[in-house]
Design a protein around this motif. Structure first.
Motif, PDB file in Angstrom:
ATOM      1  N   ASP A  90      63.057  34.197 -65.238  1.00 56.79           N
ATOM      2  CA  ASP A  90      61.772  34.901 -65.245  1.00 56.79           C
ATOM      3  C   ASP A  90      61.735  35.939 -66.367  1.00 56.79           C
ATOM      4  O   ASP A  90      60.744  36.054 -67.102  1.00 56.79           O
ATOM      5  N   SER A 244      56.901  20.263 -58.122  1.00 55.78           N
ATOM      6  CA  SER A 244      57.007  21.534 -57.421  1.00 55.78           C
ATOM      7  C   SER A 244      57.612  21.338 -56.038  1.00 55.78           C
ATOM      8  O   SER A 244      57.611  20.236 -55.480  1.00 55.78           O
ATOM      9  N   ASN A 255      60.561  32.014 -56.626  1.00 59.17           N
ATOM     10  CA  ASN A 255      59.522  30.979 -56.653  1.00 59.17           C
ATOM     11  C   ASN A 255      59.715  29.947 -57.765  1.00 59.17           C
ATOM     12  O   ASN A 255      58.746  29.379 -58.269  1.00 59.17           O
ATOM     13  N   TYR A 258      57.874  26.560 -57.617  1.00 64.10           N
ATOM     14  CA  TYR A 258      56.505  26.360 -58.132  1.00 64.10           C
ATOM     15  C   TYR A 258      56.604  25.976 -59.607  1.00 64.10           C
ATOM     16  O   TYR A 258      56.140  26.701 -60.491  1.00 64.10           O
ATOM     17  N   GLU A 261      53.388  24.794 -61.698  1.00 65.63           N
ATOM     18  CA  GLU A 261      52.600  25.993 -61.994  1.00 65.63           C
ATOM     19  C   GLU A 261      53.277  26.827 -63.073  1.00 65.63           C
ATOM     20  O   GLU A 261      52.597  27.395 -63.951  1.00 65.63           O
ATOM     21  N   HIS A 262      54.612  26.912 -63.021  1.00 65.80           N
ATOM     22  CA  HIS A 262      55.335  27.699 -64.017  1.00 65.80           C
ATOM     23  C   HIS A 262      55.188  27.105 -65.410  1.00 65.80           C
ATOM     24  O   HIS A 262      54.971  27.844 -66.383  1.00 65.80           O
ATOM     25  N   GLY A 270      57.040  34.733 -61.450  1.00 64.87           N
ATOM     26  CA  GLY A 270      57.253  33.867 -60.302  1.00 64.87           C
ATOM     27  C   GLY A 270      56.590  34.384 -59.037  1.00 64.87           C
ATOM     28  O   GLY A 270      56.109  33.603 -58.211  1.00 64.87           O
ATOM     29  N   LEU A 273      53.012  33.015 -58.830  1.00 61.39           N
ATOM     30  CA  LEU A 273      52.728  31.584 -58.954  1.00 61.39           C
ATOM     31  C   LEU A 273      52.055  30.994 -57.710  1.00 61.39           C
ATOM     32  O   LEU A 273      51.219  30.092 -57.842  1.00 61.39           O
ATOM     33  N   VAL A 276      48.430  31.028 -58.238  1.00 60.77           N
ATOM     34  CA  VAL A 276      47.932  29.955 -59.113  1.00 60.77           C
ATOM     35  C   VAL A 276      47.672  28.708 -58.282  1.00 60.77           C
ATOM     36  O   VAL A 276      46.620  28.062 -58.407  1.00 60.77           O
ATOM     37  N   LYS A 277      48.645  28.364 -57.437  1.00 57.88           N
ATOM     38  CA  LYS A 277      48.500  27.191 -56.567  1.00 57.88           C
ATOM     39  C   LYS A 277      47.293  27.330 -55.649  1.00 57.88           C
ATOM     40  O   LYS A 277      46.555  26.372 -55.407  1.00 57.88           O
TER      41      LYS A 277
END
Length: 322
Positions: A90, A244, A255, A258, A261-262, A270, A273, A276-277
């Protein structure tokens, strides 16, 4: 799932990675996602707490028998160290202090690196950018196994050995596939880590140092958390290169599950995220996803159609390497 890639060769494709186009489409429809980009103000405190907890553990294990050193390295310390490698992941995207304070992120990553026992953060940053920019890129994305790995580790027993040795392959593969000059940050990372290990050895002896390093090696190898290494990009369904996982282990891995999304939004921490989902659910709900990292490891070992060759590869044109 329609699986492929157990033996023979990688899955070669001749199109661009899907994340660039999906990112543009999602941002056009949901511009509010831009507000999620930027530093996570809590990350530095969470990571610091983890580092300090490992230093406390070093003190507590200093007089334990060796068998308990290895037990606690696998059952406790290694879990924290693996989580710290994902914190470093991250931080490599500058989400601890933001892009304007990029150097602060590099130094903070070295702080997060201390319990891992070996220098890691600076080299990871150098290669991880290529993994995002040239996903699946031949001789560019060093997350892709070598041809030897794909050819040799093709039976259940050999794949089990390969999983156990993952930390060593992740260390050596970049040097063979895409060697880069040693940079100043890597020298600093090495010096800081060596000094920290020396101080721990001076204060409490050899056992805490072994506890840290053994935990890192064991828990980045054959361990439930390490299922994410396979789950993220190994092709469990033909044509899909990123997956994911939305299960409970995300709580201790920043996270990283995910992962679609990343890759769509690498500048979002993270911790954000899941938002975002939630916002763009229709883009992710219909895509293949994993429900268990343990199941991922089991299928990887015992399914003949999955192995180190089960990765999508692509050639990047010179114009895209600039």
């Amino acid at each position: 799932m329609d699986k492929t890639g157990g033996r023979g060769d990688f899955e070669w494709v001749y199109n661009d990675q899907p994340h660039t186009a999906r990112r543009k489409e999602i941002l056009a429809k949901y511009p509010e996602i831009k507000s999620l980009m930027g530093p996570d103000p809590h990350l530095k405190w969470v990571v610091s707490g983890m580092v300090l907890s490992q230093l406390l553990a070093c003190y507590m294990v200093r007089d334990l028998p060796w068998k308990w050193i290895l037990f606690w390295a696998y059952a406790f310390g290694g879990c924290i160290n693996h989580s710290l490698t994902l914190a470093i992941h991250d931080i490599s995207h500058n989400v601890a202090f933001g892009n304007k304070l990029a150097k602060w992120n590099r130094w903070f990553a070295m702080w997060a690196n201390l319990p891992i026992g070996v220098p890691y953060s600076a080299s990871f940053k150098k290669y991880h950018i290529d993994h995002h920019r040239y996903l699946g890129g031949d001789k560019l994305d060093v997350d892709i196994p070598t041809d030897f790995e794909g050819w040799f580790f093709c039976t259940p027993t050999r794949k089990l050995v390969w999983l156990f040795l993952q930390p060593f392959f992740y260390t050596l593969r970049p040097l063979l596939v895409n060697p880069k000059p040693v940079c100043k940050l890597e020298v600093q990372n090495f010096a800081v880590q060596l000094a920290a290990d020396a101080v721990i050895y001076y204060l409490w002896g050899l056992k805490p140092v072994v506890y840290l390093i053994a935990g890192s090696i064991l828990c980045m190898g054959l361990h439930p958390i390490s299922g994410h290494f396979i789950a993220e990009h190994y092709m469990f369904m033909k044509g899909h290169e990123t997956y994911s996982y939305y299960g409970a282990l995300n709580l201790i891995t920043f996270n990283v599950g995910y992962h679609m999304e990343h890759h769509d939004f690498p500048s979002i921490p993270g911790s954000k995220l899941p938002q975002v989902k939630q916002i763009a659910a229709e883009y992710y709900d219909s895509l293949p996803q994993h429900t268990s990292w343990m199941r991922v490891l089991w299928d990887f070992v015992f399914d003949d159609t999955i192995g180190p060759y089960a990765r999508i590869k692509r050639e990047y044109k010179p114009s895209k390497l600039e």
